[in-house]
Design a protein around this motif. Structure first.
Motif, PDB file in Angstrom:
ATOM      1  N   PHE A 233      -6.840  -7.586  16.137  1.00 34.20           N
ATOM      2  CA  PHE A 233      -8.223  -7.174  16.381  1.00 34.20           C
ATOM      3  C   PHE A 233      -8.521  -5.817  15.750  1.00 34.20           C
ATOM      4  CE2 PHE A 233     -10.919  -4.597  19.277  1.00 34.20           C
ATOM      5  CZ  PHE A 233     -12.127  -5.192  18.974  1.00 34.20           C
ATOM      6  N   GLN A 234      -7.624  -4.855  15.957  1.00 31.66           N
ATOM      7  CA  GLN A 234      -7.850  -3.498  15.471  1.00 31.66           C
ATOM      8  C   GLN A 234      -6.513  -2.907  15.045  1.00 31.66           C
ATOM      9  OE1 GLN A 234      -9.038  -0.519  18.412  1.00 31.66           O
ATOM     10  NE2 GLN A 234     -10.651   0.132  17.028  1.00 31.66           N
ATOM     11  N   TYR A 235      -6.511  -2.194  13.934  1.00 30.50           N
ATOM     12  CA  TYR A 235      -5.276  -1.574  13.451  1.00 30.50           C
ATOM     13  C   TYR A 235      -5.609  -0.281  12.731  1.00 30.50           C
ATOM     14  CZ  TYR A 235      -6.963  -4.762   9.855  1.00 30.50           C
ATOM     15  OH  TYR A 235      -7.761  -5.481   9.007  1.00 30.50           O
ATOM     16  N   MET A 236      -4.641   0.639  12.733  1.00 30.56           N
ATOM     17  CA  MET A 236      -4.842   1.924  12.074  1.00 30.56           C
ATOM     18  C   MET A 236      -3.509   2.587  11.785  1.00 30.56           C
ATOM     19  SD  MET A 236      -6.032   4.310  15.282  1.00 30.56           S
ATOM     20  CE  MET A 236      -7.075   3.083  16.006  1.00 30.56           C
ATOM     21  N   ALA A 237      -3.526   3.454  10.787  1.00 29.02           N
ATOM     22  CA  ALA A 237      -2.377   4.293  10.461  1.00 29.02           C
ATOM     23  C   ALA A 237      -2.712   5.709  10.890  1.00 29.02           C
ATOM     24  CB  ALA A 237      -2.094   4.242   8.968  1.00 29.02           C
TER      25      ALA A 237
ATOM     26  N   ALA B 298      -2.228   5.471   3.413  1.00 31.43           N
ATOM     27  CA  ALA B 298      -1.585   4.688   4.470  1.00 31.43           C
ATOM     28  C   ALA B 298      -2.562   3.726   5.123  1.00 31.43           C
ATOM     29  CB  ALA B 298      -0.962   5.614   5.513  1.00 31.43           C
ATOM     30  N   THR B 299      -3.793   4.175   5.330  1.00 29.48           N
ATOM     31  CA  THR B 299      -4.806   3.309   5.932  1.00 29.48           C
ATOM     32  C   THR B 299      -5.070   2.092   5.057  1.00 29.48           C
ATOM     33  OG1 THR B 299      -5.836   5.149   7.094  1.00 29.48           O
ATOM     34  CG2 THR B 299      -7.195   3.204   6.736  1.00 29.48           C
ATOM     35  N   GLN B 300      -5.164   2.292   3.748  1.00 28.93           N
ATOM     36  CA  GLN B 300      -5.405   1.179   2.826  1.00 28.93           C
ATOM     37  C   GLN B 300      -4.259   0.178   2.844  1.00 28.93           C
ATOM     38  OE1 GLN B 300      -8.289   0.625   1.008  1.00 28.93           O
ATOM     39  NE2 GLN B 300      -7.321  -1.368   0.817  1.00 28.93           N
TER      40      GLN B 300
ATOM     41  N   LEU C  92       6.721  13.248   6.440  1.00 28.31           N
ATOM     42  CA  LEU C  92       5.826  13.166   7.584  1.00 28.31           C
ATOM     43  C   LEU C  92       5.892  11.765   8.181  1.00 28.31           C
ATOM     44  CD1 LEU C  92       2.764  15.064   6.123  1.00 28.31           C
ATOM     45  CD2 LEU C  92       4.462  15.930   7.721  1.00 28.31           C
ATOM     46  N   GLN C  93       5.616  11.654   9.450  1.00 27.46           N
ATOM     47  CA  GLN C  93       5.682  10.378  10.171  1.00 27.46           C
ATOM     48  C   GLN C  93       4.316   9.710  10.177  1.00 27.46           C
ATOM     49  OE1 GLN C  93       7.221  10.726  14.155  1.00 27.46           O
ATOM     50  NE2 GLN C  93       6.090   8.973  14.840  1.00 27.46           N
ATOM     51  N   ILE C  94       4.312   8.416   9.872  1.00 30.68           N
ATOM     52  CA  ILE C  94       3.090   7.616   9.975  1.00 30.68           C
ATOM     53  C   ILE C  94       3.308   6.603  11.095  1.00 30.68           C
ATOM     54  CG2 ILE C  94       1.578   5.948   8.871  1.00 30.68           C
ATOM     55  CD1 ILE C  94       2.241   7.300   6.223  1.00 30.68           C
ATOM     56  N   GLU C  95       2.403   6.620  12.048  1.00 25.23           N
ATOM     57  CA  GLU C  95       2.449   5.694  13.179  1.00 25.23           C
ATOM     58  C   GLU C  95       1.473   4.554  12.912  1.00 25.23           C
ATOM     59  OE1 GLU C  95       0.933   5.780  17.805  1.00 25.23           O
ATOM     60  OE2 GLU C  95       1.429   7.654  16.807  1.00 25.23           O
TER      61      GLU C  95
ATOM     62  N   LEU D 165       5.323  -3.197   5.106  1.00 21.55           N
ATOM     63  CA  LEU D 165       4.608  -1.945   5.358  1.00 21.55           C
ATOM     64  C   LEU D 165       5.494  -0.739   5.046  1.00 21.55           C
ATOM     65  CD1 LEU D 165       2.840  -2.981   8.653  1.00 21.55           C
ATOM     66  CD2 LEU D 165       1.664  -2.133   6.612  1.00 21.55           C
ATOM     67  N   ALA D 166       6.725  -0.777   5.497  1.00 23.63           N
ATOM     68  CA  ALA D 166       7.647   0.344   5.273  1.00 23.63           C
ATOM     69  C   ALA D 166       7.964   0.509   3.790  1.00 23.63           C
ATOM     70  CB  ALA D 166       8.939   0.123   6.050  1.00 23.63           C
ATOM     71  N   ASP D 167       8.111  -0.584   3.073  1.00 26.06           N
ATOM     72  CA  ASP D 167       8.424  -0.495   1.637  1.00 26.06           C
ATOM     73  C   ASP D 167       7.271   0.092   0.844  1.00 26.06           C
ATOM     74  OD1 ASP D 167      10.929  -1.552   2.044  1.00 26.06           O
ATOM     75  OD2 ASP D 167      10.367  -3.587   1.427  1.00 26.06           O
ATOM     76  N   ARG D 168       6.074  -0.197   1.263  1.00 23.30           N
ATOM     77  CA  ARG D 168       4.902   0.297   0.534  1.00 23.30           C
ATOM     78  C   ARG D 168       4.672   1.769   0.827  1.00 23.30           C
ATOM     79  NH1 ARG D 168      -0.119  -3.538   0.711  1.00 23.30           N
ATOM     80  NH2 ARG D 168      -0.798  -2.029  -0.823  1.00 23.30           N
TER      81      ARG D 168
END
Length: 70
Positions: free
Chosen positions: A16-20, A2-4, A39-42, A67-70
């Motif tokens: 500026f900053q992003y994360m899963a 998910a991070t990738q 599981l939920q990814i925020e 993002l959701a499709d991937r």
């Protein structure tokens, strides 16, 4: 993984900053017309307005859909 995906999709934006963040909470959804559990990814991302002050980034519907499709 998910991070990738998040890094791939948002690296070209002015964010500026992003994360899963993977939560351990189980969620219900529909996949192939049937109820499915997962599981939920925020997704968290911020845009800097000035040093020391940031605001949540407003992502387009198209970006969120990719993002959701991937």
């Amino acid at each position: 993984m998910a991070t990738q995906i998040v890094e791939d999709e948002l690296s070209s934006t002015k964010t500026f900053q992003y994360m899963a963040i993977l939560h351990q909470d189980r969620v219900t959804g529909i996949r192939d017309g049937k109820r499915d559990f997962g599981l939920q990814i925020e997704l968290r991302c911020w845009t800097v307005l000035m040093p020391g002050k940031a605001t949540p980034t407003r992502l387009s519907f198209e970006t969120l859909s990719r993002l959701a499709d991937r």
